[in-house]
Motif scaffolding. Structure first.
Motif, short mmCIF file in Angstrom:
data_model
loop_
_atom_site.label_atom_id
_atom_site.label_comp_id
_atom_site.label_asym_id
_atom_site.label_seq_id
_atom_site.Cartn_x
_atom_site.Cartn_y
_atom_site.Cartn_z
N ILE A 167 4.09 -12.08 0.81
CA ILE A 167 4.17 -11.63 2.16
C ILE A 167 4.68 -10.17 2.01
O ILE A 167 4.18 -9.23 2.85
CB ILE A 167 5.30 -12.54 2.98
CG1 ILE A 167 4.16 -13.86 3.19
CG2 ILE A 167 5.48 -11.88 4.28
CD1 ILE A 167 5.23 -14.83 3.85
N LEU A 168 5.57 -9.83 0.91
CA LEU A 168 6.24 -8.53 0.83
C LEU A 168 5.26 -7.64 0.41
O LEU A 168 5.01 -6.44 0.96
CB LEU A 168 7.26 -8.71 0.09
CG LEU A 168 8.03 -7.17 -0.37
CD1 LEU A 168 8.38 -6.34 0.85
CD2 LEU A 168 9.13 -7.31 -1.19
N LEU A 169 4.37 -8.13 -0.52
CA LEU A 169 3.47 -7.25 -1.08
C LEU A 169 2.29 -7.02 -0.19
O LEU A 169 1.77 -5.76 -0.09
CB LEU A 169 2.54 -7.86 -2.30
CG LEU A 169 1.67 -7.24 -2.91
CD1 LEU A 169 1.81 -5.85 -3.46
CD2 LEU A 169 1.05 -8.08 -4.36
N GLY A 170 1.96 -8.05 0.72
CA GLY A 170 0.97 -7.86 1.63
C GLY A 170 1.36 -6.87 2.76
O GLY A 170 0.50 -6.08 3.37
N ALA A 171 2.64 -6.75 3.23
CA ALA A 171 3.24 -6.05 4.17
C ALA A 171 2.90 -4.59 3.73
O ALA A 171 2.88 -3.48 4.39
CB ALA A 171 4.42 -6.25 4.50
N LEU A 172 3.44 -4.33 2.32
CA LEU A 172 3.28 -2.96 1.90
C LEU A 172 2.05 -2.40 1.59
O LEU A 172 1.79 -1.38 2.18
CB LEU A 172 3.91 -2.90 0.33
CG LEU A 172 5.69 -3.03 0.24
CD1 LEU A 172 5.85 -3.37 -1.18
CD2 LEU A 172 6.34 -2.06 0.84
N LEU A 173 1.22 -3.56 1.41
CA LEU A 173 -0.51 -2.82 1.25
C LEU A 173 -0.86 -2.39 2.55
O LEU A 173 -1.66 -1.65 2.78
CB LEU A 173 -1.27 -3.79 0.67
CG LEU A 173 -1.17 -4.21 -0.83
CD1 LEU A 173 -1.71 -5.38 -1.36
CD2 LEU A 173 -1.20 -2.98 -1.76
N LEU A 174 -0.50 -3.34 3.70
CA LEU A 174 -0.88 -3.14 5.11
C LEU A 174 -0.33 -1.71 5.44
O LEU A 174 -0.99 -0.95 6.29
CB LEU A 174 -0.53 -4.17 5.95
CG LEU A 174 -0.84 -4.12 7.48
CD1 LEU A 174 -2.45 -3.88 7.67
CD2 LEU A 174 -0.44 -5.16 8.19
N PHE A 175 0.91 -1.51 5.03
CA PHE A 175 1.51 -0.20 5.68
C PHE A 175 0.89 0.98 5.03
O PHE A 175 0.57 1.80 5.77
CB PHE A 175 2.97 -0.24 5.41
CG PHE A 175 3.58 0.89 5.21
CD1 PHE A 175 3.93 1.65 6.29
CD2 PHE A 175 3.94 1.77 4.04
CE1 PHE A 175 4.23 3.05 6.16
CE2 PHE A 175 4.21 2.92 3.88
CZ PHE A 175 4.73 3.55 5.00
N LEU A 176 0.39 0.83 3.70
CA LEU A 176 -0.10 1.68 2.98
C LEU A 176 -1.64 2.22 3.46
O LEU A 176 -1.97 3.41 3.74
CB LEU A 176 0.17 1.80 1.73
CG LEU A 176 1.51 1.84 0.68
CD1 LEU A 176 1.27 1.25 -0.72
CD2 LEU A 176 1.98 2.83 0.82
N TRP A 177 -2.05 1.10 3.72
CA TRP A 177 -3.43 1.13 4.43
C TRP A 177 -3.61 2.05 5.61
O TRP A 177 -4.30 3.07 5.90
CB TRP A 177 -4.08 0.03 4.41
CG TRP A 177 -5.46 -0.02 5.00
CD1 TRP A 177 -6.69 0.48 4.87
CD2 TRP A 177 -5.78 -0.41 6.53
NE1 TRP A 177 -7.66 0.32 5.72
CE2 TRP A 177 -7.01 -0.26 6.93
CE3 TRP A 177 -4.98 -0.68 7.64
CZ2 TRP A 177 -7.71 -0.14 7.87
CZ3 TRP A 177 -5.50 -0.97 8.99
CH2 TRP A 177 -6.72 -0.63 9.06
N LEU B 48 8.30 -9.04 8.40
CA LEU B 48 7.92 -7.71 7.57
C LEU B 48 6.49 -7.29 8.35
O LEU B 48 6.20 -5.85 8.54
CB LEU B 48 7.65 -7.98 6.27
CG LEU B 48 8.81 -8.30 5.34
CD1 LEU B 48 8.23 -8.51 3.91
CD2 LEU B 48 10.04 -7.24 5.60
N PHE B 49 5.81 -8.26 8.89
CA PHE B 49 4.24 -7.79 9.34
C PHE B 49 4.57 -6.83 10.63
O PHE B 49 3.78 -6.09 11.06
CB PHE B 49 3.41 -8.82 9.61
CG PHE B 49 3.03 -9.35 8.07
CD1 PHE B 49 2.11 -8.61 7.50
CD2 PHE B 49 3.05 -10.81 7.66
CE1 PHE B 49 1.45 -9.19 6.29
CE2 PHE B 49 2.69 -11.16 6.64
CZ PHE B 49 1.88 -10.36 5.62
#
Length: 702
Positions: free
Chosen positions: A16-26, A125-126
């Motif tokens: 979930i943390l990795l997904g949130a970081l990737l979503l933020f960077l996108w 986080l999302f």
């Protein structure tokens, strides 16, 4: 979070943390831009690097920035040898890294203090990762990402198990935040208030004993040790206790409070479900008595309320997309997500609500729609993308204008503008900030000749001071139209209204070339009086309004320009120019030409009138009169390419090929970035060789 082998819940939390970081960077990549205000910091940093010190103009000690630590960081990169073409994108990368670190801290914060257990708690986080304002300002080149990270780290340290180490670390981090933004002191004060309040509520008899005072000292002293020297240095270097922007922007008035309330309301419409995202959790926690002194929820509630009151008091932010709320978003979403986990619902339904809130947060469908051309932008994401496009266009235009000014101005000459970022950085010339953000005279000694009306949030101006300095150019970001109070007030002064004129010029841009307008003085401008006794300030508001309503209807604009002329000074020619253009568009040629002739009779420097008149006479093949008007365009606007092109055409029609060739040779030399200039020159040379040659004069024998 500690990763343990064979723990599916822990692995899912990491996912979930990795997904949130990737979503933020996108999102950050989608919103990639540089805010024009960032270039103010770049200019200060450049002056530090070159040895001029933290000044906007050489020799003028004015603190026109509010991000000391960020400024020193960027200047330090230059001092170690990095050039600005690297420092500028690096400032964006640093902002992104700090914002990503904030998401990681938010993950740890949730793990420590959430009512829910992993991995469900991490769904919060999302909410932060889908917030467009968070991504938008993180990549802007400004200090927002660093400030947000320092605050998150400070709050996290403060809420860790009580120990001298954690309290000292929290105070140090708040001190660094206070050096990054002045509001850092506000958040530090909130923590001190929370510490005292919790001690008083929990144990009144020991609230101020020796141990409590020692604990309080842990929170107070590191902050003061870090921040106090900066205030002392500021007082000795700038001779002011607060940044110059404090005096230029802030004030206590009904208009400031109205602007601040509107700013707060639009934020809660965009991201807070009309305020329900805060009020419902507050009522829920109050009913369950969860706002205990030791609870992070109480600190979050206090911070959000006090920060909102502060935001209202200062009138909100002049920049769009809710920058002021970005530093408290992690507390806002912690407060909201805890309400979801506290609600008496099955865990599956709670998780579904969190996903639903994240989707709503991503699009922001409840924001007030705004018009962008023919489209109505009805959600936050569309508005952010639109604002990004506007800002990129503004920075490109200001950068090109700055480069043009650097070529035209001597190092000892001055220009003035209301939008001061990229244009000042790329011009590398002395500049008068018409809004007073980097000018202490305007900030501390504003005029009020327009009356109490509010135009922009930055409402300070001093036209007498500005015109006494006789700037070589005065640049409006909106071209010919005066929008800010500082721009409108100039038209109440004779020296500007009569002595300056909107001059057309052509400059190179990334995509080729573009025409722009800048006000410059006429010969003898310095001899004109500054004052205009008895002028009615309403005329300039009508003039500005008439320009704005042109897109709504020609008849409305004509009526507004005519009302403007009824109360305007007799030397104000521009309404006649606009009326002439409008009547020509309405195919009322005689009326239009009459108004244009009236404009140039009042002010021969009305360039648009000369262009339209030249076009009219060329169209009816009266090339002599066309030449007369286009010659004035070239004379008054020697950096305007179309003037050369139009005049050369008229000259060829009159058979003056030599003069036309000379003119286009000048244009090809002056505008090497315009291929059309070289093409026209070659065409004229071909026509010249084909033109009938005059017979040689007869010779007679002696």
């Amino acid at each position: 979070m500690r990763l343990k082998s064979g723990n599916p819940g822990r692995l899912l939390s990491w996912a979930i943390l990795l997904g949130a970081l990737l979503l933020f960077l996108w999102q950050a990549k989608t919103y990639n831009f540089i805010q024009d205000d960032s270039y103010i910091t770049y200019r200060y940093a450049q002056n530090i690097i070159t040895g001029l010190g933290p000044v906007f103009n050489p020799g003028e000690r004015v603190e026109g920035y509010t991000n000391f630590l960020w400024l020193m960081l960027l200047a330090g990169l230059g001092i170690i040898g990095l050039p600005f073409p690297i420092i500028i994108p690096l400032s964006q990368i640093l902002g992104l890294v700090c914002a990503a670190a904030t998401i990681v801290l938010f993950s740890l914060f949730i793990e420590r203090h959430s009512r829910s257990s992993p991995p469900f708690a991490q769904l919060g986080l999302f909410l932060l990762a889908t917030n467009g304002a968070f991504a938008y300002w993180s990549v802007s080149g400004m200090e927002t990402g660093l400030f947000t990270f320092l605050l998150a780290a400070a709050f996290f340290s403060y809420l860790e198990p009580a120990s001298p180490r954690n309290r000292i670390l929290a105070s140090t981090l708040f001190g660094l935040a206070g050096l990054t933004r002045p509001e850092g002191a506000l958040f530090w004060a909130i923590v001190i208030f929370h510490f005292l309040l919790s001690r008083l509520i929990r144990d009144r008899s020991k609230a101020f004993n020796r141990d409590s005072l020692r604990h309080l000292a842990h929170l107070v002293l590191p902050f003061i040790i870090l921040v106090a020297p900066h205030y002392l240095w500021r007082l000795s270097y700038y001779h002011r206790l607060f940044p110059n922007t404090f005096y230029a922007k802030t004030g206590l008035s009904a208009s400031y409070l109205k602007s601040g309330i509107e700013y707060l309301v639009t934020f809660y419409k965009a991201y807070g479900l009309w305020g329900l995202a805060f009020l419902v959790p507050l009522l829920l926690f109050t009913a369950q008595k969860r706002l205990r002194p030791e609870s992070p929820l109480l600190l979050a509630a206090l911070t959000l309320v006090i920060h909102s009151l502060y935001t209202v008091a200062v009138g909100g932010d002049v920049l769009r997309i809710w920058r002021f709320f970005v530093p408290v978003l992690f507390l806002f979403y912690y407060f909201l997500s805890e309400a979801v986990w506290t609600a008496p619902l099955p865990r599956f339904l709670q998780s579904l609500i969190m996903f639903g809130l994240s989707v709503i947060n991503f699009f922001g469908p409840f924001v007030q729609p705004i018009n962008a051309g023919k489209a109505a932008l009805r959600n936050v994401r569309a508005q952010i993308l639109w604002n990004k496009t506007l800002e990129i266009g503004l920075v490109e235009k200001m950068s090109a204008t700055g480069l043009w000014l650097r070529e035209r101005l001597r190092p000892d000459e001055w220009f003035a503008a209301t939008t001061i970022g990229a244009v000042s950085f790329y011009s590398e010339r002395n500049m008068i900030d018409m809004l007073g953000l980097t000018d202490s005279t305007i900030a501390l000694h504003p005029e009020n000749i327009l009356g109490p009306k509010v135009y922009w949030k930055e409402r300070n101006y001093n036209t007498r001071y500005l015109l006494e300095r006789l700037p070589r150019f005065i640049y409006f970001s909106t071209g010919i139209k005066p929008s800010a109070a500082a721009e409108r007030a100039l038209f109440l002064r004779t020296r500007f209204r009569v002595g300056y004129y909107p001059c057309l010029f052509t400059m190179a841009e990334k995509k080729g070339w573009v025409d722009e307008i800048i006000y410059q003085p006429k010969p003898g401008c310095e001899t004109l009086p500054i004052e205009t006794p008895g002028v009615n300030p309403e005329f300039i508001d009508l003039y500005n309004h008439a320009i704005n309503v042109m897109r709504l209807g020609r008849d409305t604009a004509i009526a507004t320009f005519q009302r403007c002329l009824e109360i305007a000074p007799p030397d104000f020619a521009y309404p006649y120019e606009w009326l002439g253009q409008l009547y020509l568009e309405a195919r009322k040629t005689e009326t239009g030409i009459a108004h244009l002739e009236k404009a140039v009779a009042i002010d021969d420097y009305c360039l648009t009138s000369h262009i339209l008149l030249g076009n009219h006479y060329t169209r009816i093949r009266d090339f002599v009169r066309g030449r007369e008007h286009f010659s004035k365009v070239v004379r008054y606007a020697p950096d305007y390419y179309s003037g050369y092109a139009n005049l050369s055409y008229v000259l060829t029609q009159l058979g003056n090929y030599t003069e036309a060739e000379s003119l286009m040779s000048q244009a090809a030399s002056r505008f090497p970035f315009i291929p059309d200039a070289r093409r026209r020159l070659e065409q004229i040379r071909v026509l010249k060789t084909k033109a009938p040659q005059p017979e040689p004069a007869p010779s007679f024998a002696r």
